[in-house]
Design a protein around this motif. Structure first.
Motif, PDB file in Angstrom:
ATOM      1  N   SER D  99     -44.289  24.668  21.080  1.00 21.23           N
ATOM      2  CA  SER D  99     -45.721  24.980  20.931  1.00 21.23           C
ATOM      3  C   SER D  99     -46.127  26.220  21.723  1.00 21.23           C
ATOM      4  O   SER D  99     -47.000  26.971  21.302  1.00 21.23           O
ATOM      5  N   ALA D 100     -45.477  26.471  22.841  1.00 24.28           N
ATOM      6  CA  ALA D 100     -45.805  27.650  23.644  1.00 24.28           C
ATOM      7  C   ALA D 100     -45.378  28.950  22.971  1.00 24.28           C
ATOM      8  O   ALA D 100     -45.957  30.007  23.216  1.00 24.28           O
ATOM      9  N   TYR D 101     -44.355  28.867  22.127  1.00 22.26           N
ATOM     10  CA  TYR D 101     -43.786  30.085  21.550  1.00 22.26           C
ATOM     11  C   TYR D 101     -44.251  30.331  20.116  1.00 22.26           C
ATOM     12  O   TYR D 101     -44.231  31.461  19.649  1.00 22.26           O
ATOM     13  N   ILE D 102     -44.649  29.277  19.411  1.00 21.57           N
ATOM     14  CA  ILE D 102     -45.012  29.421  17.992  1.00 21.57           C
ATOM     15  C   ILE D 102     -46.403  28.872  17.675  1.00 21.57           C
ATOM     16  O   ILE D 102     -46.845  28.962  16.531  1.00 21.57           O
ATOM     17  N   GLY D 103     -47.078  28.289  18.639  1.00 23.96           N
ATOM     18  CA  GLY D 103     -48.412  27.731  18.399  1.00 23.96           C
ATOM     19  C   GLY D 103     -48.355  26.318  17.836  1.00 23.96           C
ATOM     20  O   GLY D 103     -47.271  25.799  17.553  1.00 23.96           O
ATOM     21  N   PHE D 104     -49.519  25.714  17.643  1.00 22.00           N
ATOM     22  CA  PHE D 104     -49.576  24.305  17.249  1.00 22.00           C
ATOM     23  C   PHE D 104     -49.287  24.034  15.773  1.00 22.00           C
ATOM     24  O   PHE D 104     -48.670  23.012  15.467  1.00 22.00           O
ATOM     25  N   PRO D 105     -49.707  24.874  14.833  1.00 18.21           N
ATOM     26  CA  PRO D 105     -49.508  24.477  13.425  1.00 18.21           C
ATOM     27  C   PRO D 105     -48.045  24.192  13.076  1.00 18.21           C
ATOM     28  O   PRO D 105     -47.734  23.125  12.543  1.00 18.21           O
ATOM     29  N   THR D 107     -45.610  23.597  15.147  1.00 22.18           N
ATOM     30  CA  THR D 107     -45.104  22.524  16.011  1.00 22.18           C
ATOM     31  C   THR D 107     -45.484  21.153  15.442  1.00 22.18           C
ATOM     32  O   THR D 107     -44.662  20.227  15.406  1.00 22.18           O
TER      33      THR D 107
END
Lengths: 128, 128, 128, 128, 128, 128
Positions: D99-105, D107
């Motif tokens: 989530s830190a590297y690609i965001g929530f969607p 993840t």
């Protein structure tokens, strides 16, 4: 900690009151912290700041999710945009604008997603 | 045809008056039609419609280009956003908001790009 | 094994004779197998098959690398395309065609890369 | 050639014994070589090397496929990770880290995919 | 304006005669201009130029859409490729070639899409 | 709040002691909260959990950033991986493994980034 969570939930009650529970239900038996992160990070830390109003924020998120091709989150934020006062025609216009930056395939996919949301909410046809 | 080109140029004179010539110069000896497409398609067909104001459009384009990681175009549209009346703090806020949707690496990269544009225009530090 | 390597090198001698050594030099003290994979997998297994000619293959690779935004490999394959007989105008045309599928930012970035390659090879201006 | 294929199959029998046949069946009447490439390239050339153990390799592949948003392959590698001894909680943790590297969607999309695999294997709820 | 639209439609009647209406029907009550843009921009401005033949153009578009992972548009352009004279084996070969540039997950996904199109048109098995 | 920040900083002192200040300096006059988010979210909320050790976490992050093509963050996490005990050969192996999932262009780009980090730290040539 409670504070950050409550703060995030207060925004979510404005943007997505109908499906506020779904992310908690979805992840309660696998990754409850992921649902908590979504409430505490974007909604508590970012959406609460008044530099930019919620309407502009939601349109920018629609732009980002269209660009990313993240269809389920896009639908949820199209609902969020409607809930904070965006007109359907503004949402359509921003998705259409994206065609210049991401090309037609992802734009078409996003517009079909918007159509599904609008249809379900009886907002078709979209007129100015 | 002339009409569409003129219409697009009239928007570009508002959003990017300083570098309106650069894309024509860049591609005149390899692909002049590509420069023409940029003027005629997004600027003439989309940015001229009044459903959404230019300020919101530019912030949504900043959101999209941050998501895409398209740094040179992002810088050009940060300038465009400033030229149509966005405050630096609004641009910073929208880039920061993207971190929830695209993660930190691309957000950091976009913020550094914004810093370069603001520095060049003597707009640092950014305050509310 | 030798056989697969030799087969791949025989294609690379046609597509990229000038920089055939650079990938080996680049990775010899860190990951020599990665250079070997590039020769043995795409060049030996795929480019040797005669279902599609090398000219069409290189144009399709230009399309893919433009879409991917992989600029250094794109430049190398623009050279490859020229080496197997593509005219500059065909390469320009395929990059321009991509604008419909990926939008203008990545298309512009790719066209600038093409311009650099053509300039270095004294192929500007590009005419039909 | 036979040798490389056999070597790759010996790893696949460890990581994905249940669906080892499916990729061959899927592509036998359209592109049998593509199935062969999958066995001969990643599984024979890479996964057989003992620099990194299979457990770490599978977690890194889960990280990559989550980042890529390649859901069907992600599910197959979540199974692979379980088959080489990863606990469900480790797989969940690596997806959450993304989530830190690609965001929530992306993840969230990957976590839902993990939930489907775990449900089918009766591994819910996931506890430490 | 009519002229550009007619010009684009004349190409679409060659590449996609069977589903030429579907994009208009899909967007007539939400964004009719988006359908018009697709006809007027790529089909009228780009596909009408004779620098590159339609067969090569469609194969390059297949390469781009495989790279992008845009499955519905990919299927439509696989049909387009067949309609302008590409053999199934050429389409398969170009998708397979992409594995070197985008890895196996997206390549496999595209090949499955091709298989669906070929199956529906009774073109399986694919032979040289 | 202080607590979360301190907790995140304690991990960063292990993974990136040499450049712990750089992100604060970079963003202090434009977006200090973005730097705070990086410390408080991934480092405090995720990297502190002991479900997965720091070595595996850093290798998975290397896998993700290679897939994403986020070169500056990749270099920083290659340093992080070295600082928590990964050997250069393990980092190389994971980057090489990515070629199967993302293709050669992004893999080559990541390997060149690794080479730069190793060169600066006098870790070349890389041997098992």
């Amino acid at each position: 900690m409670e504070d950050r969570f409550e703060k995030g939930m207060s925004i979510l009650k404005i943007t997505n009151p109908d499906n506020i529970e779904s992310i908690f239900t979805e992840f309660e038996d696998i990754a409850p912290d992921l649902a908590r992160f979504v409430v505490e990070f974007p909604y508590s830390e970012i959406y609460t700041r008044d530099t930019v109003d919620l309407k502009t924020r939601e349109l920018c998120t629609v732009a980002s999710l269209t660009t990313l091709g993240a269809i389920p989150e896009l639908k949820s934020h199209i609902e969020g945009a409607l809930n904070v006062g965006c007109r359907p025609t503004e949402i359509v216009e921003i998705i259409m604008q994206m065609s210049a930056y991401i090309g037609f395939p992802r734009t078409i996919e996003a517009m079909s997603a918007a159509k599904e949301v609008f249809k379900q909410k009886d907002l078709l046809p979209v007129n100015d």
